[in-house]
Structures are given as structure tokens and as C-alpha cells.
Design a protein around this motif. Sequence first.
Motif, short mmCIF file in Angstrom:
data_model
loop_
_atom_site.label_atom_id
_atom_site.label_comp_id
_atom_site.label_asym_id
_atom_site.label_seq_id
_atom_site.Cartn_x
_atom_site.Cartn_y
_atom_site.Cartn_z
N SER A 72 32.14 35.04 46.90
CA SER A 72 32.77 36.36 46.97
C SER A 72 34.24 36.34 46.53
O SER A 72 34.81 37.38 46.25
CB SER A 72 32.69 36.92 48.39
OG SER A 72 33.54 36.19 49.26
N GLY A 73 34.83 35.16 46.52
CA GLY A 73 36.25 35.04 46.20
C GLY A 73 37.16 35.40 47.36
O GLY A 73 38.37 35.42 47.22
N LYS A 74 36.60 35.64 48.53
CA LYS A 74 37.39 36.07 49.69
C LYS A 74 37.80 34.88 50.54
O LYS A 74 37.08 33.89 50.64
CB LYS A 74 36.59 37.07 50.52
CG LYS A 74 36.35 38.37 49.78
CD LYS A 74 35.62 39.35 50.65
CE LYS A 74 35.39 40.64 49.85
NZ LYS A 74 34.62 41.61 50.60
N VAL A 75 38.97 35.02 51.16
CA VAL A 75 39.50 34.00 52.06
C VAL A 75 39.44 34.56 53.48
O VAL A 75 39.84 35.70 53.73
CB VAL A 75 40.96 33.64 51.69
CG1 VAL A 75 41.53 32.65 52.70
CG2 VAL A 75 41.01 33.06 50.28
N TYR A 76 38.93 33.75 54.40
CA TYR A 76 38.77 34.14 55.79
C TYR A 76 39.52 33.17 56.69
O TYR A 76 39.78 32.03 56.31
CB TYR A 76 37.28 34.10 56.18
CG TYR A 76 36.42 35.01 55.35
CD1 TYR A 76 36.26 36.35 55.70
CD2 TYR A 76 35.75 34.55 54.22
CE1 TYR A 76 35.47 37.21 54.95
CE2 TYR A 76 34.96 35.39 53.46
CZ TYR A 76 34.82 36.72 53.83
OH TYR A 76 34.04 37.56 53.07
N ASP A 136 34.52 33.23 39.67
CA ASP A 136 34.88 34.40 38.87
C ASP A 136 35.41 35.55 39.72
O ASP A 136 36.10 36.43 39.21
CB ASP A 136 33.71 34.87 38.00
CG ASP A 136 32.45 35.18 38.78
OD1 ASP A 136 32.39 34.88 39.99
OD2 ASP A 136 31.53 35.73 38.17
N LYS A 137 35.16 35.54 41.03
CA LYS A 137 35.66 36.60 41.90
C LYS A 137 36.92 36.19 42.65
O LYS A 137 37.48 36.99 43.40
CB LYS A 137 34.57 37.03 42.87
CG LYS A 137 33.40 37.69 42.15
CD LYS A 137 32.38 38.22 43.11
CE LYS A 137 31.24 38.85 42.31
NZ LYS A 137 30.12 39.19 43.16
N CYS A 138 37.37 34.95 42.44
CA CYS A 138 38.61 34.50 43.07
C CYS A 138 39.80 35.20 42.41
O CYS A 138 39.69 35.70 41.29
CB CYS A 138 38.78 32.99 42.92
SG CYS A 138 37.69 32.03 43.97
N GLU A 139 40.92 35.20 43.12
CA GLU A 139 42.15 35.78 42.58
C GLU A 139 43.18 34.69 42.36
O GLU A 139 43.06 33.58 42.86
CB GLU A 139 42.68 36.83 43.56
CG GLU A 139 41.74 38.00 43.75
CD GLU A 139 42.26 39.02 44.75
OE1 GLU A 139 43.33 38.80 45.36
OE2 GLU A 139 41.58 40.05 44.93
N GLY A 140 44.20 35.02 41.59
CA GLY A 140 45.31 34.11 41.38
C GLY A 140 44.94 32.87 40.60
O GLY A 140 44.14 32.93 39.67
N ASP A 141 45.49 31.74 41.03
CA ASP A 141 45.30 30.47 40.32
C ASP A 141 43.85 30.00 40.31
O ASP A 141 43.48 29.18 39.48
CB ASP A 141 46.17 29.38 40.95
CG ASP A 141 47.65 29.61 40.73
OD1 ASP A 141 48.00 30.43 39.84
OD2 ASP A 141 48.46 28.99 41.44
N LEU A 142 43.04 30.47 41.25
CA LEU A 142 41.65 30.01 41.34
C LEU A 142 40.69 30.82 40.46
O LEU A 142 39.54 30.43 40.28
CB LEU A 142 41.17 30.05 42.79
CG LEU A 142 41.89 29.12 43.75
CD1 LEU A 142 41.35 29.28 45.16
CD2 LEU A 142 41.79 27.68 43.30
N LYS A 143 41.17 31.92 39.91
CA LYS A 143 40.33 32.78 39.08
C LYS A 143 39.71 31.98 37.94
O LYS A 143 40.40 31.29 37.18
CB LYS A 143 41.15 33.94 38.52
CG LYS A 143 40.40 34.86 37.58
CD LYS A 143 39.63 35.88 38.35
CE LYS A 143 38.99 36.89 37.39
NZ LYS A 143 37.74 37.37 37.87
N ASP A 144 38.37 32.03 37.84
CA ASP A 144 37.59 31.37 36.78
C ASP A 144 37.73 29.85 36.75
O ASP A 144 37.42 29.22 35.73
CB ASP A 144 37.93 31.97 35.41
CG ASP A 144 37.53 33.43 35.32
OD1 ASP A 144 36.49 33.80 35.89
OD2 ASP A 144 38.27 34.21 34.68
N LYS A 145 38.17 29.25 37.85
CA LYS A 145 38.26 27.79 37.94
C LYS A 145 36.92 27.24 38.44
O LYS A 145 36.17 27.92 39.14
CB LYS A 145 39.36 27.36 38.92
CG LYS A 145 40.74 27.77 38.48
CD LYS A 145 41.19 26.99 37.28
CE LYS A 145 42.63 27.28 36.98
NZ LYS A 145 42.99 27.41 35.65
N PRO A 146 36.60 25.99 38.05
CA PRO A 146 35.35 25.37 38.52
C PRO A 146 35.31 25.28 40.05
O PRO A 146 36.31 24.91 40.68
CB PRO A 146 35.38 23.97 37.91
CG PRO A 146 36.36 24.05 36.80
CD PRO A 146 37.36 25.10 37.18
#
Length: 145
Positions: free
Chosen positions: A108-112, A70-80
Motif C-alpha cells: 500500500s505504500g503506507k507507514v504505520y 510503486d505506491k510508496c512516497e518520497g525516496d522509496l517511490k518505485d524502489k525495489p
Amino acid sequence: MKHAWKTAGAAVILGLMSQIALADSAAGVWKNIDDETHQAKALIQISEAGGGELSGKIIKLLHKPDAVCDKCEGDLKDKPVNGMTILWGLKKDGESAWSGGKILDPKSGKVYSAKMKLIDGGKKLEVRGFLGVSLLGRSQVWERQ
């Protein structure tokens, strides 16, 4: 009897060769252990593409199997989260290390930025996610399954 000894010897040699191959490859299934709670969280399948580039996908969540990012952005938002690619672009950097990739923290939805290296004879994988300099980040030790 002679044939049985040859067969047993071949089995031992093949077993040792497979252990050596595992010690040099991060490909396979890994159980990730949360660095804060020390609890197992998921099983991750790491695969090697052409050119030796590694990517990793969650194949089983051990808690909250229906979680979404739920905290991801773009295409990954709310994806399993189950089935999600969370690790990509890692390239060989030495004998049993990889760097130059990215890792997604679904919580967190963050990419590192990411790097990793095999430890304990290939039985464990130290995975580090960081911002900028690798000193600013956190590490987890994953266990080979």
C-alpha cells in the motif's frame, strides 16, 4: 570416555543457552506470513543497533522478486522491495516486546506505528501495525528461520 561426556554436556548447555538467548531477542531472520492469505511472503532480517533499537529489512521476496514499491512516497517511490527497510525504531518494551517503531506496508505504500512481541518461546514474532490506538490495525505472526 570422560572427555566425551564433558564435551557432550558442554554442547547441551550451549544449546540450551542459545535457545534462551533466542527467546529474548527478535534479531534474526523471519518469514512473514500474510494475515489475509496465510501464505509466506518474504524473509526479513531484523537487526539490533546500538541502544537496542530494532530494524528490519526484506532480504528475499518469495513471490514477485522484482516487485517495486510503486505506491510508496518520497525516496522509496518505485524502489525495489527486495532489500528495503520496512521496520525501524522499535525499542524494548518489557521482557520480550518492542514498541514505538514504524512499519512500512510495501503493497500500500503506507507507514504505520508498530509493536511486536515474541511468542511460542521465541519461535514466532507477533508484529502489529496500527494507526493511532493499537486496536485499529492488523497483526501478522512471523516465523523464525
